[in-house]
Scaffold this active site. Structure first.
Site, PDB file in Angstrom:
ATOM      1  N   GLU A   1      42.682  23.355  26.535  1.00 24.18           N
ATOM      2  CA  GLU A   1      41.327  22.528  26.608  1.00 24.18           C
ATOM      3  C   GLU A   1      40.401  22.781  25.023  1.00 24.18           C
ATOM      4  O   GLU A   1      40.177  23.921  24.743  1.00 24.18           O
ATOM      5  CB  GLU A   1      40.456  22.851  27.665  1.00 24.18           C
ATOM      6  CG  GLU A   1      39.312  21.961  27.608  1.00 24.18           C
ATOM      7  CD  GLU A   1      38.387  22.370  29.001  1.00 24.18           C
ATOM      8  OE1 GLU A   1      37.296  21.692  29.519  1.00 24.18           O
ATOM      9  OE2 GLU A   1      38.889  23.457  29.608  1.00 24.18           O
TER      10      GLU A   1
ATOM     11  N   LYS B   1      37.762  14.152  30.295  1.00 22.64           N
ATOM     12  CA  LYS B   1      37.544  15.182  31.713  1.00 22.64           C
ATOM     13  C   LYS B   1      36.739  14.467  32.663  1.00 22.64           C
ATOM     14  O   LYS B   1      35.393  13.936  32.102  1.00 22.64           O
ATOM     15  CB  LYS B   1      36.933  16.500  31.007  1.00 22.64           C
ATOM     16  CG  LYS B   1      36.977  17.441  32.000  1.00 22.64           C
ATOM     17  CD  LYS B   1      36.411  18.926  31.572  1.00 22.64           C
ATOM     18  CE  LYS B   1      36.495  19.995  32.551  1.00 22.64           C
ATOM     19  NZ  LYS B   1      36.194  21.241  31.770  1.00 22.64           N
TER      20      LYS B   1
ATOM     21  N   CYS C   1      41.133  21.231  32.944  1.00 26.29           N
ATOM     22  CA  CYS C   1      40.762  22.476  33.467  1.00 26.29           C
ATOM     23  C   CYS C   1      39.906  22.126  34.825  1.00 26.29           C
ATOM     24  O   CYS C   1      40.525  22.110  35.889  1.00 26.29           O
ATOM     25  CB  CYS C   1      39.847  23.067  32.540  1.00 26.29           C
ATOM     26  SG  CYS C   1      39.354  24.712  33.208  1.00 26.29           S
TER      27      CYS C   1
ATOM     28  N   LEU D   1      79.899  37.776  63.386  1.00 21.31           N
ATOM     29  CA  LEU D   1      78.601  37.686  63.116  1.00 21.31           C
ATOM     30  C   LEU D   1      77.595  36.684  63.809  1.00 21.31           C
ATOM     31  O   LEU D   1      76.564  36.966  64.374  1.00 21.31           O
ATOM     32  CB  LEU D   1      78.378  37.082  61.458  1.00 21.31           C
ATOM     33  CG  LEU D   1      78.426  38.647  60.506  1.00 21.31           C
ATOM     34  CD1 LEU D   1      78.539  37.832  59.252  1.00 21.31           C
ATOM     35  CD2 LEU D   1      77.051  39.415  60.853  1.00 21.31           C
ATOM     36  N   ASP D   2      78.307  35.668  64.320  1.00 19.02           N
ATOM     37  CA  ASP D   2      77.647  34.651  64.799  1.00 19.02           C
ATOM     38  C   ASP D   2      77.363  34.884  66.264  1.00 19.02           C
ATOM     39  O   ASP D   2      76.100  34.525  66.711  1.00 19.02           O
ATOM     40  CB  ASP D   2      78.416  33.224  64.771  1.00 19.02           C
ATOM     41  CG  ASP D   2      78.347  32.754  63.248  1.00 19.02           C
ATOM     42  OD1 ASP D   2      77.568  33.126  62.319  1.00 19.02           O
ATOM     43  OD2 ASP D   2      79.318  31.868  62.958  1.00 19.02           O
TER      44      ASP D   2
ATOM     45  N   GLU E   1      79.355  26.316  59.186  1.00 23.02           N
ATOM     46  CA  GLU E   1      80.512  26.269  60.244  1.00 23.02           C
ATOM     47  C   GLU E   1      80.473  24.584  60.334  1.00 23.02           C
ATOM     48  O   GLU E   1      81.505  23.978  60.198  1.00 23.02           O
ATOM     49  CB  GLU E   1      80.768  26.831  61.359  1.00 23.02           C
ATOM     50  CG  GLU E   1      81.028  28.316  60.989  1.00 23.02           C
ATOM     51  CD  GLU E   1      81.168  29.104  62.442  1.00 23.02           C
ATOM     52  OE1 GLU E   1      81.924  30.234  62.100  1.00 23.02           O
ATOM     53  OE2 GLU E   1      80.754  28.701  63.360  1.00 23.02           O
TER      54      GLU E   1
ATOM     55  N   THR F   1      86.072  24.380  66.388  1.00 21.56           N
ATOM     56  CA  THR F   1      87.217  23.460  67.373  1.00 21.56           C
ATOM     57  C   THR F   1      86.471  22.512  68.212  1.00 21.56           C
ATOM     58  O   THR F   1      85.701  22.841  69.012  1.00 21.56           O
ATOM     59  CB  THR F   1      88.141  24.428  68.212  1.00 21.56           C
ATOM     60  OG1 THR F   1      88.692  25.421  67.510  1.00 21.56           O
ATOM     61  CG2 THR F   1      89.035  23.538  69.451  1.00 21.56           C
TER      62      THR F   1
END
Length: 638
Positions: free
Chosen positions: A46, A115, A170, A355-356, A465, A472
């Site tokens: 500014e 401004k 500003c 893990l899952d 997945e 499946t």
């Protein structure tokens, strides 16, 4: 600028208060330096032509004439600068003095944004010298040209579709209704701010949150250039705190108390995509604002911004831990509601030692604690078959016992063998029938146990997945409530690690850490020398790559070649370019071909901004063609 990346710069030049000639030369020098490094939008502070802290010197004719002359020199010097440049400058018009941001491009003054909000409190007394900008844009004669003058001027690129830039100054952004709101609603995708914000204790943090929040609210890029050293220190100090933000993320921020230039590339394609999806972000149909075109050359933007290889996982430890606790709670709360609604007093979880299923069991235990239901009413079922290894079996058993669940062992080898005999399948044929037969038998066992005990089967499959179709159909694909349905594989690992670190049980922690060290596998093929023979990531590719692809496909709708481009940056030194390209092609093929599995997903809680529920975040025809996406990658040679 290909693929929407626009390089921007926020500049704090060295200045001397009221020394316009010196300041002008510094601005020109820094303008050319930033443009030389590829910046196409360059923002200065500014009133930087004169210095913000001139006080009543702004009432002196000689200073204003010098400022006008200095701006003329900057305009002339921009002739060979291929950028849109914003410079703070005092401008006299119709007998009044205004605080403006001059927009300059290739030797032309495009407009003067005024401004709107003048601070007149504390250390600020701008209304002593300046007038607030007019309510609407008008044309004025300035430096021999007729130019737009006023608030909320839009600067639209002739070459780059969707690139519209607007300025505020500003205090405007600190006000209750900043001008940038209407600017964004009428198409501005990048907001610049020529600022002179002094430093007081803690103000830097507030300033960053303000700019970050405004960029998020507007779904925009925000380039904030602040006054720094060189301004008067009679009463205040300016730190040159520059910020570049994009949709709630700080891309770059300068060190305070040193004058410097910061750079980053704002991705306008990402912003425009977000705006298209966000139905509450409605463009202003009135189109009240003035548009001015500008021209900058198109070129390949060299990217300096970074991309996390794990976009679903916070990098900072404290934030990651907070996120993990929150996700576990969301998952458990979702299951709690379903248990209450169905009046179920038991839950059935198939436990593999992977893990899952581990995460699903941890979440189930948390939900039971919330309901004050004894954990022994959780039936943790292990179903060893042809591919089960001793390591995963022992981990599944020990973990279930340590959590207080009731462990059930239902060997399925005999049942699957009889089933293969009945359908005439050769036991030595380890094809998809061999694998899926086991998965479907396990699901039947779980469903029947749940019916027997009046419980619910808790799904274990994760979002990664689901994206790849690595489940499946009507096997592990199906459950009565899928607690992991919107948790990507890379995040599953951190959730289990967080639980291990905070459970307070050394034995449970040890088994969970061993689960974390176990290769990801469906364990459907016979082991080799007692070890897991079938590793998922050898077949479908690294999950960290697929999660990265998934994030940018779903969250921002990036084109494949753009995902490849940023993946090379994110995984530099980790994967070769040809490896990234190989698995990206594989990702698109699987993502399109496996939508039919996602179209009939069980219920499950959404935990993040990316999800695949066909009832919510992702509605895609199961027979959509992937050719357009695949072709986008055909000409790439790593």
């Amino acid at each position: 600028m290909r693929q929407g990346f626009i390089k921007t710069a926020a500049v704090t030049p060295d200045i001397r208060v009221a020394d316009v000639a010196y300041n002008t030369e510094e601005i020109i020098k820094k303008m050319k330096e930033a443009a030389g490094l590829g910046a196409k939008i360059i923002v200065f502070p500014e009133l930087c032509i004169t210095g913000y802290t001139c006080g009543d010197l702004f009432t002196q004719d000689v200073l204003l004439k010098e400022a006008k002359k200095g701006l003329g020199k900057i305009i002339a010097a921009s002739q060979d600068v291929d950028a849109l440049v914003f410079i703070g400058c005092p401008v006299e018009a119709d007998g009044e003095l205004f605080n403006t941001a001059a927009a300059v491009c290739k030797g032309k003054l495009l407009g003067l944004t005024t401004k709107t909000f003048l601070p007149n409190y504390g250390e600020f007394y701008e209304m002593r010298q300046f007038c607030p900008g007019p309510d609407t844009v008008r044309n004025i004669r300035f430096l021999g040209e007729t130019i737009p003058f006023g608030p909320k001027i839009l600067f639209e690129s002739e070459e780059v579709e969707g690139l519209i830039v607007a300025a505020e100054i500003c205090e405007d952004v600190w006000s209750p209704i900043p001008p940038s709101i209407q600017e964004a609603m009428e198409g501005a995708v990048i907001i610049v701010n020529c600022s002179a914000s002094d430093e007081t204790i803690g103000k830097d943090r507030y300033r960053e949150e303000l700019i970050k929040g405004q960029s998020a609210r507007l779904i925009a890029g925000y380039v904030y250039a602040n006054a720094g050293e060189g301004e008067s220190t009679t009463d205040v100090v300016f730190g040159g705190h520059n910020i570049i933000a994009e949709n709630g993320t700080i891309l770059a921020a300068s060190q305070r108390f040193r004058n410097e230039i910061i750079y980053s590339e704002i991705d306008i394609q990402r912003l425009l995509s977000e705006r298209r999806k966000n139905t509450t972000f409605k463009a202003n149909g009135k189109k009240e604002l003035t548009k001015v075109t500008f021209s900058v050359g198109q070129e390949e933007t060299v990217l300096s911004r970074t991309f996390s290889p794990l976009p679903f996982v916070p990098q900072a430890t404290k934030e990651r831990e907070r996120r993990c606790e929150e996700i576990l709670t969301i998952q458990a709360m979702g299951l709690k509601k379903r248990l209450l609604h169905t009046r179920a007093q038991s839950a059935v979880v198939g436990i593999s030692g992977g893990l899952d299923s581990t995460l699903a069991l941890l979440v189930t235990a948390k939900a039971f604690d919330m309901l004050s239901i004894p954990r022994e009413q959780i039936k943790a079922v292990t179903m060893p078959c042809f591919g089960t290894t001793d390591r995963t079996y022992q981990n599944a058993c020990l973990m279930s016992k340590k959590l207080g669940a009731t462990l059930l062992e239902v060997p399925i080898r005999e049942a699957v063998t009889i089933h293969f005999r009945d359908i005439g399948h050769d036991m030595d044929d380890h094809s998809v029938t061999y694998e899926n037969g086991q998965a479907r038998e396990r699901t039947q066992v779980l469903m029947d146990i749940a019916n027997k005990d009046g419980g619910l089967v808790i799904g274990t499959g994760d979002m990664s997945e689901l994206a790849l179709g690595w489940a499946t159909y009507n096997g592990d694909h199906m459950s009565m409530y899928g607690v992991n349905a919107s948790v990507p594989k890379t995040l599953v690992r951190h959730l289990v690690k967080y639980y291990a670190d905070t459970c307070g049980d050394n034995e449970l922690q040890a088994v969970l850490e061993d689960v974390l060290d176990t290769p990801v596998s469906p364990e459907l093929l016979p082991p080799e020398d007692g070890q897991i023979a079938q590793k998922t990531e050898d077949l479908v590719g690294p999950y960290e790559l697929h999660d990265f692809f998934l994030y940018y496909v779903l969250r921002f709708g990036y084109e494949p070649s753009k995902i490849y481009r940023i993946a090379k940056i994110a995984f530099d030194g980790m994967y070769e370019e040809k490896t990234i390209l190989k698995w990206l092609k594989k990702f698109y093929w699987r993502f399109f071909s496996q939508q039919f599995k996602r179209s009939c997903l069980p219920d499950g809680p959404k935990v993040g901004t990316v999800a695949l529920s066909p009832r919510g975040d992702w509605r895609m025809p199961s027979d959509a063609c992937a050719d357009v996406w695949i072709r986008d990658l055909e000409d790439i040679e790593p």
